[in-house]
Structures are given as structure tokens and as C-alpha cells.
Design an enzyme around this catalytic site. Structure first.
Site, mmCIF file in Angstrom:
data_model
loop_
_atom_site.group_PDB
_atom_site.id
_atom_site.type_symbol
_atom_site.label_atom_id
_atom_site.label_comp_id
_atom_site.label_asym_id
_atom_site.label_seq_id
_atom_site.Cartn_x
_atom_site.Cartn_y
_atom_site.Cartn_z
ATOM 1 N N GLN A 43 0.821 -1.215 0.000
ATOM 2 C CA GLN A 43 0.000 0.000 0.000
ATOM 3 C C GLN A 43 0.858 1.269 0.000
ATOM 4 O O GLN A 43 0.662 2.175 -0.805
ATOM 5 C CB GLN A 43 -0.910 -0.015 1.236
ATOM 6 C CG GLN A 43 -1.926 1.111 1.268
ATOM 7 C CD GLN A 43 -2.336 1.487 2.688
ATOM 8 O OE1 GLN A 43 -1.677 1.135 3.657
ATOM 9 N NE2 GLN A 43 -3.432 2.209 2.808
ATOM 10 N N ASP A 95 13.414 -11.322 -2.367
ATOM 11 C CA ASP A 95 12.961 -11.787 -1.051
ATOM 12 C C ASP A 95 13.844 -11.071 -0.028
ATOM 13 O O ASP A 95 15.032 -11.362 0.095
ATOM 14 C CB ASP A 95 13.137 -13.311 -0.978
ATOM 15 C CG ASP A 95 12.916 -13.846 0.436
ATOM 16 O OD1 ASP A 95 12.595 -13.041 1.337
ATOM 17 O OD2 ASP A 95 13.084 -15.070 0.632
ATOM 18 N N TYR A 146 3.662 -7.499 16.050
ATOM 19 C CA TYR A 146 4.019 -6.422 15.108
ATOM 20 C C TYR A 146 4.596 -5.240 15.895
ATOM 21 O O TYR A 146 5.659 -4.709 15.551
ATOM 22 C CB TYR A 146 2.758 -6.020 14.343
ATOM 23 C CG TYR A 146 2.880 -4.797 13.473
ATOM 24 C CD1 TYR A 146 3.725 -4.775 12.366
ATOM 25 C CD2 TYR A 146 2.105 -3.653 13.734
ATOM 26 C CE1 TYR A 146 3.800 -3.661 11.548
ATOM 27 C CE2 TYR A 146 2.179 -2.542 12.916
ATOM 28 C CZ TYR A 146 3.023 -2.545 11.835
ATOM 29 O OH TYR A 146 3.105 -1.441 11.021
ATOM 30 N N LYS A 189 8.342 -3.634 15.964
ATOM 31 C CA LYS A 189 8.608 -2.220 15.667
ATOM 32 C C LYS A 189 9.446 -1.584 16.785
ATOM 33 O O LYS A 189 10.345 -0.788 16.500
ATOM 34 C CB LYS A 189 7.299 -1.448 15.455
ATOM 35 C CG LYS A 189 6.585 -1.789 14.154
ATOM 36 C CD LYS A 189 7.415 -1.434 12.930
ATOM 37 C CE LYS A 189 6.761 -1.753 11.603
ATOM 38 N NZ LYS A 189 7.648 -1.623 10.443
HETATM 39 C C1 AKB Z 1 -1.743 -1.765 11.190
HETATM 40 O O1 AKB Z 1 -2.939 -1.517 11.374
HETATM 41 O O2 AKB Z 1 -1.193 -2.811 11.563
HETATM 42 C C2 AKB Z 1 -0.889 -0.709 10.520
HETATM 43 C C3 AKB Z 1 -0.210 0.184 11.500
HETATM 44 C C4 AKB Z 1 -0.986 1.113 12.324
HETATM 45 O O3 AKB Z 1 0.985 0.167 11.591
HETATM 46 N N1 AKB Z 1 -1.679 0.078 9.639
#
Ligand code: AKB
Length: 312
Positions: free
Chosen positions: A12, A52, A142, A146
Site C-alpha cells: 500500500q 525476497d 508487530y 517495531k
Molecule cells: C496496522 O494496522 O497494523 C498498521 C499500522 C498502524 O501500523 N496500519
């Protein structure tokens, strides 16, 4: 000539960033790479290389051979998808980042951009105008990747002098492609449903406000951060970045001003828990003070622009 490699080019943000880079530096100044090619004609005017990003040797070879000075490394498994396979998310997000940082450490490239996210925050951070420095105790893998990624960036900058720059993006809203695997993705879907006159079922609660940003602001902030002189970039973890903030209910009401029949049905699922752990809004004063960041799109402008773009 500045030459830019975008890794994760078919996602995106990748698509929009490539168009921004083409506009600013020229079509030949951009090389796109991803594990699959996208079908956007404008993006495909630039060279494409299949890659990759977890494969250390391939990353090194592509970066070396394309002769790029700057890498925008956008590859990531996002929040909702990451919860389905935490180890795969960790491997992809971390391994690919370190591959790129190592190329910068070895002098093959001069500058790196890597996106962080509002997902670095968790339930212990203040909800409103979440500050730059606060508890970063995310409850998604996630978010964990980060936070760790920010630390890797800072470490490579301190220890090896790597010029790496980063932004904590809010949910990004653009009309060129659908995001995939995120928690904020519902908002993009809502616009498509409204335009097509379809019913919209939202997986978040009506009142769950989240920080969001129009894609044009996201691309501009990225290019402005990357163009800033190195000495004014004080944060080598990642900058808080703010555009606007809205809940699904507020988004419904804004869209309904243009499409009065648009109605959202709320059926919160497991993604609601992720959203509830994130900020409602962000304090981005460091970005504003240090490299003059200023968003252009509030909620009203974002909604109007998305509906116009999609209906055209
Ligand atoms: C998600 O929703 O995982 C992402 C983000 C906020 O990093 N769009």
C-alpha cells in the site's frame, strides 16, 4: 543523482512512495523491488527487481547492483496478520531490516528509511496525544518488532554511524490500493463500500478512535524527513507522526454527508482488542519542531479527497 530502491514496492505505501519519488527525482531514479510485481502502470514505469528481503545475499546483491544511494525498506507483516503467525512476523520484520542496515553499515548505501508505527505503544501509554517518550509495551508481535526495530536503527546509528531515519506511521489511507493485514485497514474498506453502494461491516467498535493519515501526508512526511540535513535529525529511533484521528462512527458520519445511504454495521472481532491497545491520537511535536512537519489533511479533507479519488 540520488537513486532510490524501494523494498516492499508492491504494498500500500510502496506504490504511493514510488509515485512520490518518481515525481520528485524522475522515473529512472527509482528501482522497485518486492516478492511480487504490482500491476500499477505508473509504478511499473520504473525498473522492477524481484527480491525476497529476508534473503541476506539477494538483498546485498540487488542493493549493490542497482547502484542506489538510498533504500526505503517497507517490508512488514502488519498487526492483525502478525497475530496469526507471530514467529513468521518476527522473522520477516526483523531479518529484512537487519539485512538492509548491514548494507548501510558496509557503505553500500548512504541512507535508509524504515517505517515504525503507532503499534509501538500499548495499553500503558497515555491514550490521548501520546507523547514521543512514554511506555512502549505493545501487546502485538508487530508492535514488539517495531519497538525492537527502532532500537536496531538507533544502535546502527550510534555504533556505525548509519544514517537511518524513521516515522511512527498512523493508519494510512490511500485510494490506489487496499492495505492488507492491518488493524486500521477498515477505514480504506469503508470508502470502497460507500462508493459501490454496498453495506459495510466494521470489525472495530463504533467508538474506537485511532490515529490516521492521508497517503499524501504520509509520502510528503517521508520525503521531507529524508531530505532534511542529517544533523537536525535528533531521533534515530523513530518520530511520532500525526495526521488526524477518528472512530468508525465518526468516519461513517463524514462519509454519510456525501453518501446518505451509507450505513456501518459494527461487529467487533479480535482486531478490536489490538485497536483498544493503541493511542487515540498522537503528539508529534518533535517532528514539527525538528524538521518542520505539518499535516495538511484533517478528517474532513481526508474523507472528501478519498471519495473524490475513488469516484473518479
Ligand atoms: C496496522 O494496522 O497494523 C498498521 C499500522 C498502524 O501500523 N496500519
Amino acid at each position: 543523482m540520488e537513486k532510490n530502491l524501494v523494498i516492499g514496492a508492491s504494498g500500500q505505501l510502496g506504490i504511493e512512495l514510488i509515485l512520490g519519488l518518481q515525481k520528485r527525482f524522475g522515473i529512472d531514479s527509482v528501482v522497485a523491488s518486492d516478492i511480487k510485481k504490482c500491476d500499477d502502470e505508473l509504478v511499473n514505469r520504473s525498473e522492477f527487481i524481484l527480491l525476497d528481503a529476508t534473503d541476506t545475499n539477494s538483498v546485498r546483491k540487488v542493493i549493490f547492483e542497482c547502484g542506489c544511494t538510498t533504500v526505503y525498506h517497507l517490508v512488514a507483516m502488519l498487526s492483525a496478520k502478525g497475530e496469526e503467525n507471530p514467529k513468521a512476523a518476527w522473522d520477516l520484520n526483523m531479518k529484512s531490516l537487519i539485512n538492509v542496515l548491514d548494507c548501510a553499515k558496509d557503505g553500500i548505501i548512504e541512507k535508509v528509511f524504515w517505517p515504525s508505527s503507532i503499534a509501538v505503544f500499548g495499553p500503558n501509554a497515555p491514550k490521548n496525544r501520546t507523547p514521543q517518550e512514554t511506555f512502549c509495551e505493545p501487546t502485538t508481535i508487530y508492535g514488539v518488532s517495531k519497538v525492537a526495530g527502532e532500537m536496531w536503527c538507533n544502535y546502527y546509528h550510534d555504533k556505525y554511524g548509519v544514517d537511518v531515519r524513521s516515522l511512527r506511521y498512523p493508519g494510512l489511507i490511500g485510494h490506489r490500493s487496499m492495505p492488507g493485514g492491518g488493524t486500521t485497514d477498515y477505514a480504506v474498506e469503508a470508502f470502497y463500500k460507500a462508493i459501490n453502494g454496498e453495506k459495510f461491516e466494521c470489525y472495530l467498535d463504533i467508538h474506537e478512535a485511532l490515529p490516521m493519515m492521508h497517503m499524501e501526508d504520509a509520502v510528503r512526511s517521508t520525503l521531507e524527513l529524508m531530505a532534511a540535513p542529517a544533523e537536525i535529525i535528533k531521533l534515530r529511533t523513530s518520530y511520532n507522526l500525526s495526521g488526524c484521528s477518528f472512530s468508525p462512527g465518526e468516519l461513517n458520519d463524514e462519509i454519510a454527508k456525501f453518501y446518505p445511504d451509507f450505513v456501518t454495521k459494527y461487529s467487533p472481532d479480535q482486531r478490536q482488542k489490538i485497536a483498544a491497545s493503541w493511542p487515540n491520537s498522537i503528539d508529534d511535536s518533535r517532528a514539527r519542531e525538528e524538521w518542520n512537519w505539518k499535516p495538511e489533511y484533517g478528517t474532513k479533507e481526508l474523507v472528501e479527497s478519498m471519495l473524490n479519488a475513488l469516484s473518479n
